[in-house]
Motif scaffolding. Structure first.
Motif, PDB file in Angstrom:
ATOM      1  N   ASN A 125       0.845  -1.191   0.000  1.00 18.15           N
ATOM      2  CA  ASN A 125       0.000   0.000   0.000  1.00 18.15           C
ATOM      3  C   ASN A 125       0.881   1.241   0.000  1.00 18.15           C
ATOM      4  N   ASN A 126       0.449   2.292  -0.666  1.00 22.81           N
ATOM      5  CA  ASN A 126       1.134   3.570  -0.538  1.00 22.81           C
ATOM      6  C   ASN A 126       0.252   4.567   0.211  1.00 22.81           C
ATOM      7  N   THR A 127       0.793   5.710   0.531  1.00 22.04           N
ATOM      8  CA  THR A 127       0.055   6.689   1.332  1.00 22.04           C
ATOM      9  C   THR A 127      -0.939   7.494   0.497  1.00 22.04           C
ATOM     10  N   PHE A 128      -1.080   7.153  -0.779  1.00 22.17           N
ATOM     11  CA  PHE A 128      -2.055   7.813  -1.651  1.00 22.17           C
ATOM     12  C   PHE A 128      -3.340   6.990  -1.758  1.00 22.17           C
ATOM     13  N   GLY A 129      -3.447   5.938  -0.951  1.00 19.60           N
ATOM     14  CA  GLY A 129      -4.645   5.116  -0.952  1.00 19.60           C
ATOM     15  C   GLY A 129      -4.668   4.060  -2.034  1.00 19.60           C
ATOM     16  N   GLU A 130      -3.519   3.796  -2.662  1.00 15.74           N
ATOM     17  CA  GLU A 130      -3.442   2.800  -3.724  1.00 15.74           C
ATOM     18  C   GLU A 130      -2.761   1.533  -3.208  1.00 15.74           C
ATOM     19  N   HIS A 131      -2.982   0.426  -3.912  1.00 13.87           N
ATOM     20  CA  HIS A 131      -2.355  -0.828  -3.499  1.00 13.87           C
ATOM     21  C   HIS A 131      -1.982  -1.636  -4.729  1.00 13.87           C
ATOM     22  N   HIS A 132      -0.981  -2.502  -4.547  1.00 13.03           N
ATOM     23  CA  HIS A 132      -0.504  -3.375  -5.614  1.00 13.03           C
ATOM     24  C   HIS A 132       0.200  -4.549  -4.957  1.00 13.03           C
ATOM     25  N   SER A 133       0.192  -5.689  -5.625  1.00 13.27           N
ATOM     26  CA  SER A 133       0.807  -6.891  -5.059  1.00 13.27           C
ATOM     27  C   SER A 133       1.843  -7.470  -6.007  1.00 13.27           C
ATOM     28  N   TYR A 134       2.877  -8.074  -5.413  1.00 13.54           N
ATOM     29  CA  TYR A 134       3.920  -8.777  -6.161  1.00 13.54           C
ATOM     30  C   TYR A 134       3.861 -10.248  -5.772  1.00 13.54           C
ATOM     31  N   LEU A 135       3.686 -11.126  -6.771  1.00 11.69           N
ATOM     32  CA  LEU A 135       3.669 -12.556  -6.514  1.00 11.69           C
ATOM     33  C   LEU A 135       5.071 -13.106  -6.715  1.00 11.69           C
ATOM     34  N   LEU A 136       5.600 -13.724  -5.678  1.00 10.34           N
ATOM     35  CA  LEU A 136       6.994 -14.164  -5.654  1.00 10.34           C
ATOM     36  C   LEU A 136       7.065 -15.682  -5.548  1.00 10.34           C
ATOM     37  N   ALA A 137       7.765 -16.291  -6.502  1.00 10.70           N
ATOM     38  CA  ALA A 137       7.967 -17.742  -6.489  1.00 10.70           C
ATOM     39  C   ALA A 137       9.064 -18.072  -7.482  1.00 10.70           C
ATOM     40  N   HIS A 138       9.669 -19.228  -7.322  1.00 11.26           N
ATOM     41  CA  HIS A 138      10.641 -19.688  -8.312  1.00 11.26           C
ATOM     42  C   HIS A 138       9.912 -20.058  -9.604  1.00 11.26           C
ATOM     43  N   ALA A 139      10.587 -19.837 -10.722  1.00 11.77           N
ATOM     44  CA  ALA A 139       9.980 -20.119 -12.026  1.00 11.77           C
ATOM     45  C   ALA A 139       9.563 -21.579 -12.155  1.00 11.77           C
TER      46      ALA A 139
END
Length: 255
Positions: A125-139
């Motif tokens: 989350n950022n302080t501008f009220g927005e959100h985003h996700s990063y999916l992390l895994a080995h290929a």
């Protein structure tokens, strides 16, 4: 290589957050925090603990689709679409305290039947009220080792003092009684710019442990935002280049 495995379930994580900026100005700071971690299958039990006698709360609408829809279906669909086979999820996040929360990052830990870490969704989350996700895994979807770095291209605007380019490197260490995440931000040339470490030691989650933590840090969730803005003021006064906020991302998850 040894894999990151854990029986980590419900608990209160007492710890700290450390940030160290390496360029163009060297500066470091850290602050104490506490967070909750719980097995998603135990959400109903968590809600019983965070009852009317507790100053902490957990709301479904603070995560996932932000509409209060079931979190279990949301996170399982994400992992299934990417063919990451897990049997359970542990969420590490800040709770609401006195009704307020701001989560710079929450971690959805996907574990297989043996307790090995197979994937992580870093929900930012950022302080501008927005959100985003990063999916992390080995290929190849193998288990994640204790020393393994997982890389994601930066796609989300977080700080006006850092551009939306370069990469993040994530490393996770899970124990039955603790959790640690190391996050390194590298610029477009691959030079490290910012190092962050989030660490906590587990305590049983009950009314007594909750009130002990709150009495030590009665405004913890408010202080997270205060420290973010205080450091921003210091960087602005040091004439660190300012990056204009881009248009919000259309996609919610970076793979």
């Amino acid at each position: 290589m040894a894999t990151t495995s854990s029986t980590l379930k419900g608990g209160l994580l007492l710890g700290r957050v450390m940030h160290r900026r390496l360029q163009p100005l060297r500066r470091a700071f850290h602050y104490r925090t506490f967070s909750i971690c719980f097995d998603l299958d135990d959400l109903s039990l968590l809600q019983k603990i965070l009852c009317r006698f507790s100053p902490l709360r957990f709301h479904d609408r603070d995560h996932g689709g932000r509409d209060g829809s079931p979190l279990s279906a949301w996170i399982r669909d994400i992992f299934a679409e990417q063919q990451i086979e897990v049997s359970r999820f542990v969420l590490v996040t800040y709770p609401r305290l006195w009704g307020y929360v701001f989560n710079p990052v929450s971690f959805w830990l996907g574990l297989d039947e043996a307790g090995r870490l197979r994937g992580v969704l870093a929900e930012v989350n950022n302080t501008f009220g927005e959100h985003h996700s990063y999916l992390l895994a080995h290929a190849d979807r193998r288990a994640i080792g204790k020393g393994d770095w997982l890389v994601a291209n930066k796609a989300f605007h977080v700080s006006p003092f850092l551009p939306v380019e370069g990469q993040y490197r994530f490393r996770f260490h899970l124990e039955d009684q603790g959790f640690q995440a190391d996050i390194h931000y590298l610029d477009a040339d691959g030079a490290p710019c910012l190092i962050t470490q989030i660490a906590g030691q587990r305590r049983d989650l009950n009314i007594s442990s909750i009130w002990r933590a709150v009495l030590q840090q009665p405004f913890m969730t408010f202080s997270v935002v205060f420290f973010i803005h205080w450091q921003a003021i210091r960087l602005w006064r040091a004439h660190i280049p300012f990056h204009k906020k881009p248009e919000p991302l259309q996609q919610e998850i970076s793979l």
